[in-house]
Each structure stands twice: as C-alpha cells, then as structure tokens.
Design a protein around this motif. Structure first.
Motif, PDB file in Angstrom:
ATOM      1  N   ASP A   1      35.106  33.851  32.666  1.00 33.60           N
ATOM      2  CA  ASP A   1      36.387  34.473  32.105  1.00 33.60           C
ATOM      3  C   ASP A   1      36.443  35.627  32.166  1.00 33.60           C
ATOM      4  OD1 ASP A   1      37.043  31.770  31.901  1.00 33.60           O
ATOM      5  OD2 ASP A   1      36.616  31.732  29.763  1.00 33.60           O
ATOM      6  N   ASP A   2      35.609  36.748  32.144  1.00 37.94           N
ATOM      7  CA  ASP A   2      35.640  38.130  31.743  1.00 37.94           C
ATOM      8  C   ASP A   2      36.235  38.855  33.140  1.00 37.94           C
ATOM      9  OD1 ASP A   2      34.645  38.371  29.343  1.00 37.94           O
ATOM     10  OD2 ASP A   2      32.481  38.511  30.196  1.00 37.94           O
ATOM     11  N   LEU A   3      36.230  38.202  34.435  1.00 33.46           N
ATOM     12  CA  LEU A   3      36.872  38.715  35.462  1.00 33.46           C
ATOM     13  C   LEU A   3      38.203  38.784  35.399  1.00 33.46           C
ATOM     14  CD1 LEU A   3      34.889  37.222  38.606  1.00 33.46           C
ATOM     15  CD2 LEU A   3      34.669  39.337  37.622  1.00 33.46           C
ATOM     16  N   ASP A   4      38.693  37.844  34.536  1.00 29.88           N
ATOM     17  CA  ASP A   4      40.241  37.901  34.422  1.00 29.88           C
ATOM     18  C   ASP A   4      40.799  38.794  33.135  1.00 29.88           C
ATOM     19  OD1 ASP A   4      40.660  35.983  36.251  1.00 29.88           O
ATOM     20  OD2 ASP A   4      40.491  34.222  34.909  1.00 29.88           O
ATOM     21  N   ARG A   5      39.837  39.271  32.494  1.00 31.40           N
ATOM     22  CA  ARG A   5      40.043  40.101  31.261  1.00 31.40           C
ATOM     23  C   ARG A   5      39.900  41.531  31.375  1.00 31.40           C
ATOM     24  NH1 ARG A   5      38.099  35.511  27.470  1.00 31.40           N
ATOM     25  NH2 ARG A   5      36.124  36.185  27.905  1.00 31.40           N
ATOM     26  N   LEU A   6      38.617  42.030  32.177  1.00 31.99           N
ATOM     27  CA  LEU A   6      38.330  43.270  32.261  1.00 31.99           C
ATOM     28  C   LEU A   6      39.410  43.911  32.865  1.00 31.99           C
ATOM     29  CD1 LEU A   6      34.618  42.691  33.039  1.00 31.99           C
ATOM     30  CD2 LEU A   6      35.485  43.607  31.154  1.00 31.99           C
ATOM     31  N   PRO A   7      39.715  45.293  32.452  1.00 32.04           N
ATOM     32  CA  PRO A   7      40.696  45.984  33.115  1.00 32.04           C
ATOM     33  C   PRO A   7      39.926  46.939  34.221  1.00 32.04           C
ATOM     34  CG  PRO A   7      39.840  47.053  31.040  1.00 32.04           C
ATOM     35  CD  PRO A   7      39.111  45.851  31.235  1.00 32.04           C
ATOM     36  N   ASN A   8      40.915  47.180  35.155  1.00 27.30           N
ATOM     37  CA  ASN A   8      40.691  48.170  36.397  1.00 27.30           C
ATOM     38  C   ASN A   8      39.304  47.811  37.369  1.00 27.30           C
ATOM     39  OD1 ASN A   8      42.815  49.773  35.792  1.00 27.30           O
ATOM     40  ND2 ASN A   8      41.637  50.747  33.850  1.00 27.30           N
ATOM     41  N   LEU A   9      38.867  46.353  37.383  1.00 25.25           N
ATOM     42  CA  LEU A   9      37.842  46.162  38.212  1.00 25.25           C
ATOM     43  C   LEU A   9      38.260  46.313  39.789  1.00 25.25           C
ATOM     44  CD1 LEU A   9      36.565  42.765  36.935  1.00 25.25           C
ATOM     45  CD2 LEU A   9      35.505  45.096  36.672  1.00 25.25           C
ATOM     46  N   PRO A  10      37.396  46.792  40.425  1.00 24.69           N
ATOM     47  CA  PRO A  10      37.825  46.924  41.939  1.00 24.69           C
ATOM     48  C   PRO A  10      38.275  45.603  42.686  1.00 24.69           C
ATOM     49  CG  PRO A  10      35.625  48.059  41.501  1.00 24.69           C
ATOM     50  CD  PRO A  10      35.870  47.054  40.508  1.00 24.69           C
ATOM     51  N   PRO A  11      39.020  45.587  43.588  1.00 20.52           N
ATOM     52  CA  PRO A  11      39.435  44.443  44.418  1.00 20.52           C
ATOM     53  C   PRO A  11      38.202  43.666  44.630  1.00 20.52           C
ATOM     54  CG  PRO A  11      40.794  46.109  45.283  1.00 20.52           C
ATOM     55  CD  PRO A  11      39.624  46.737  44.246  1.00 20.52           C
ATOM     56  N   HIS A  12      38.094  42.206  44.826  1.00 19.72           N
ATOM     57  CA  HIS A  12      37.209  41.332  45.292  1.00 19.72           C
ATOM     58  C   HIS A  12      35.751  41.269  44.243  1.00 19.72           C
ATOM     59  CE1 HIS A  12      40.120  40.881  48.618  1.00 19.72           C
ATOM     60  NE2 HIS A  12      39.912  42.027  48.758  1.00 19.72           N
ATOM     61  N   THR A  13      35.723  41.900  43.256  1.00 24.23           N
ATOM     62  CA  THR A  13      34.800  41.882  42.399  1.00 24.23           C
ATOM     63  C   THR A  13      34.288  40.355  42.029  1.00 24.23           C
ATOM     64  OG1 THR A  13      35.337  43.815  41.119  1.00 24.23           O
ATOM     65  CG2 THR A  13      33.653  42.439  40.099  1.00 24.23           C
ATOM     66  N   GLU A  14      32.701  39.988  42.201  1.00 19.65           N
ATOM     67  CA  GLU A  14      32.210  38.940  42.073  1.00 19.65           C
ATOM     68  C   GLU A  14      31.330  38.886  40.899  1.00 19.65           C
ATOM     69  OE1 GLU A  14      31.495  36.653  45.946  1.00 19.65           O
ATOM     70  OE2 GLU A  14      30.707  38.619  46.398  1.00 19.65           O
ATOM     71  N   LEU A  15      31.142  37.744  40.303  1.00 24.30           N
ATOM     72  CA  LEU A  15      30.285  37.562  39.163  1.00 24.30           C
ATOM     73  C   LEU A  15      29.015  36.553  39.676  1.00 24.30           C
ATOM     74  CD1 LEU A  15      29.824  37.945  36.022  1.00 24.30           C
ATOM     75  CD2 LEU A  15      30.409  35.793  35.596  1.00 24.30           C
ATOM     76  N   ILE A  16      27.847  37.368  39.876  1.00 24.99           N
ATOM     77  CA  ILE A  16      26.717  36.424  40.168  1.00 24.99           C
ATOM     78  C   ILE A  16      25.535  36.869  38.993  1.00 24.99           C
ATOM     79  CG2 ILE A  16      24.697  36.458  41.954  1.00 24.99           C
ATOM     80  CD1 ILE A  16      27.626  35.859  42.803  1.00 24.99           C
TER      81      ILE A  16
END
Length: 200
Positions: free
Chosen positions: A23-38
């Motif tokens: 869920d953090d991928l949708d909440r964290l601001p200013n992430l670079p495009p195509h950030t993944e969670l592994i």
C-alpha cells in the motif's frame, strides 16, 4: 560573517520497521516512475535502453492483437503478490474482469496469466532469480524473460508445474517464438530492433 550551509534535507524516505508495504507505493510522495517493492524494499530502475523500450513495445502491441477478449495486456503495471512484494512486470496479461478503471494502480497476482520481464543490466539477478521465484510462488501460470543477445531478443519461456509449484522451461526462442499457451502466438522476434531500418 560567514553563513554555514544548512544540512540538506533527506531526499529518500526512511523505511519503517519491517519494511514498506504494498500500500505504501500508492502513498509515498515523489517516488520515481516504475518503483517496485521487493521484500519490503523500494527498488528504483535505471534509465531504459532503446532495446528495453522497443522490446516492451513489441510484446505489448503484439499480445494485445493476439490475446482473447477475456484478457487484457498492460505494460509496466504493478501486481500485488503479498504485503512486502509489489513488482512491476514490463508486460502483464491479466483477466479482463480485474481491470477497474483509470485510477487503478495494481492488479492482484491471482489474476495474472503471464508476466514478462525484459532484462536490463541492473535487473539481471532480480529477473533471473528473485522474480522467477516470486512469480512462481504467486502461482502465475506463465513467465517470459527476454534477454538482449548482441542486440537480438532471446525469450526464455516458463510454465508453472502445478504439482511442484515451480517453473519449468518450455523453450528458448530466437528469431521466432511459436507457442500455444497462454494463448496461440507466433511472434517474429527479429522485428525487435534497437534502431529503425532507414531506406535511402
């Protein structure tokens, strides 16, 4: 009188105890495009090569034209495997019924029929080992890994063996890829080129 420079603000978010969640991928601001969670860690991708971009384009457009109507083909879209893993395959084929609308940011892994990864210099171990295992664990029926072999695409195709839950190779394809699963496809891999042919 000299003024001491201010300490620069931290540019990267500090991970919480236990790592990030899907869920953090949708909440964290200013992430670079195509950030993944592994495994609870954010993974940032390097700039794409022309081979990588053209290969993604090729499979996206080819499979869109071949996939039966009950499937959707989408490029560079994250999938939920579990709380700590939300990878982004380069191309994904999913059941049409899970495509909700323009604000959707991910698909459930159980709806994924095929995941395709185009290997980059910085993603070799992730695509050959980490994602291979995670996609199998999520029971994604088909996984294709595309590698650059001297500027030519080579596709390593895998299918999930239901008894063991592991992937088995169904072929290594150069120049032409002909398969009947997850649906019938006959692909001219020589059409993937880092440079366009120019006529005089």
């Amino acid at each position: 009188m000299s003024i001491e420079p201010k300490a620069s603000e931290r540019a990267w978010p500090m991970p919480p105890e236990g790592g990030y969640s899907a869920d953090d991928l949708d909440r964290l601001p200013n992430l670079p495009p195509h950030t993944e969670l592994i495994d609870g860690s954010l993974v940032f991708v390097s700039p794409q090569t022309m081979f990588h971009t053209r290969t993604i384009d090729f499979f996206n457009w080819q499979l869109q034209s071949l996939a039966p109507s009950q499937f959707e083909v989408v490029r560079e879209f994250t999938i939920d495997i579990d709380r700590q893993n939300r990878p982004e395959p380069d191309v994904v084929v999913v059941r049409e019924d899970v495509v909700e609308g323009p604000d959707q940011t991910r698909f459930p892994a159980e709806a994924v029929i095929l995941a395709i990864e185009v290997v980059s210099p910085d993603s070799v171990s992730r695509d050959r080992e980490t994602k291979h295992l995670k996609y199998a664990h999520a029971r994604i029926p088909h996984y294709w890994r595309v590698e650059d072999e001297n500027g030519k695409a080579v596709v390593h195709a895998f299918e999930l063996e239901p008894t063991t839950g592991a992937y088995v190779s169904v072929g290594i394809f150069r120049e032409r890829m002909k398969v009947d699963a997850p649906f019938t496809a006959d692909l001219d891999l020589t059409a993937i080129k880092a440079r366009r042919d120019r006529t005089a």
